[in-house]
Design a protein around this motif. Sequence first.
Motif, PDB file in Angstrom:
ATOM      1  N   ASP A  23       0.850  -1.198   0.000  1.00 54.59           N
ATOM      2  CA  ASP A  23       0.000   0.000   0.000  1.00 54.59           C
ATOM      3  C   ASP A  23       0.887   1.250   0.000  1.00 54.59           C
ATOM      4  O   ASP A  23       1.760   1.397   0.869  1.00 54.59           O
ATOM      5  CB  ASP A  23      -0.887  -0.015   1.248  1.00 54.59           C
ATOM      6  N   ARG A  25       0.271   4.215   0.892  1.00 50.40           N
ATOM      7  CA  ARG A  25       0.061   5.099   2.038  1.00 50.40           C
ATOM      8  C   ARG A  25       1.031   4.686   3.141  1.00 50.40           C
ATOM      9  O   ARG A  25       1.066   3.528   3.542  1.00 50.40           O
ATOM     10  CB  ARG A  25      -1.379   5.009   2.530  1.00 50.40           C
ATOM     11  N   ILE A  26       1.832   5.631   3.608  1.00 52.80           N
ATOM     12  CA  ILE A  26       2.880   5.280   4.559  1.00 52.80           C
ATOM     13  C   ILE A  26       2.502   5.620   5.994  1.00 52.80           C
ATOM     14  O   ILE A  26       1.674   6.493   6.243  1.00 52.80           O
ATOM     15  CB  ILE A  26       4.221   5.974   4.220  1.00 52.80           C
ATOM     16  N   ARG A  32       8.368   6.329   1.432  1.00 52.54           N
ATOM     17  CA  ARG A  32       7.995   5.794   0.117  1.00 52.54           C
ATOM     18  C   ARG A  32       8.965   6.327  -0.929  1.00 52.54           C
ATOM     19  O   ARG A  32       9.225   7.533  -1.003  1.00 52.54           O
ATOM     20  CB  ARG A  32       6.560   6.173  -0.266  1.00 52.54           C
ATOM     21  N   GLU A  90       7.939  10.545  -0.219  1.00 48.27           N
ATOM     22  CA  GLU A  90       7.315  10.979   1.026  1.00 48.27           C
ATOM     23  C   GLU A  90       8.048  10.314   2.179  1.00 48.27           C
ATOM     24  O   GLU A  90       8.394   9.132   2.109  1.00 48.27           O
ATOM     25  CB  GLU A  90       5.824  10.605   1.056  1.00 48.27           C
TER      26      GLU A  90
END
Length: 349
Positions: A23, A25-26, A32, A90
Amino acid sequence: MGLHRVVEPAGVLPQAAWRLDPDPRIGPNEVRLRVERLTLDAASLRQLRDKHGGDGEKVRAEVLEIIETRGKMQNPVTGSGGMLIGTVEEAGRRSPLGVRVGDRVATLVSLTLTPLAITDGLVRWDGRSEQVPCEGYAILFARSIAVALPTDLDPELSLAVLDVCGAPALTMRVVAEQVQRRSREGDGRPVTVAVLGGAGKSGSLSLVAARRAGAGRTVGVVPVSAEREALERAGLADAVVVADARDPVGVSTAVTTALGVPADVTVVCVDVSGCEHGAVLGTADGGTVVFFSMATSFASAALGAEGLAADVTMLVGNGYVPGHAESALELVRSEPGVRDLFAARLAAH
């Protein structure tokens, strides 16, 4: 450690997991990366090539299938993966990695534990080279390791070096310990080192590292005459011999003849299985064998040593030694022979 990314089986660390959750989303301590290139572990790539008869299209399709199915790149046969380079997209507010958005980095942890997704179908990869241009993203954990790509080296060269940087670092440590021990004991004999797969990436770096650490005489063991000639031109070893690393007696004879004695330290940097017994047989009693190949059968190594009544210490190179990245890059910068071997390898692919 990424435990929350493990899909199955529950309760294991990411490297041991069959499937991870990639996924994008971290979490607050994750990072990421936008991935631009993978490098596949040599043992994994060889297995895939052999399985598909060198058909690059089939190799590419299987690598893509592995990543899509497992959420990471981990060859189910060899258990190995590789590493990658990419740009930080990110960084979580509690990430301890010290990277910032826009930093171009190489991961120094295996793809076997790195959540990964590919978004371009690997369309720019021919399925034959160990470096894989691609688009996608990967997730790093708080316990992951990443290093900024050097600006003075080609990124492909840096990736090739960083992929194996643990090998020369551990070789240097082991050889230095042998040298220091002999010095303390007043033993004036030189420390001898043999490197199986001496013309390869990790092998060539390990030969230079052994010399830097004080080895008195080194020998590179290679499978074919072309590699012997390349390694001799590079000038990285005192002797270069041709032997099949899977032939225990052949390896032992070649190493002992070249060095005059069995090796005090033997470093295994080959990407085929069946090389354990030759490494053990070619190593002196009281010596050390360092296994850096993911093709190694550690049961075979241990039982083989027992069966030969060989008093040798056997180490598993885990790819991490403090300072290993910069140390390996410095070897490439300062040793033209190493750099030439790497350049020829990259050009061939």
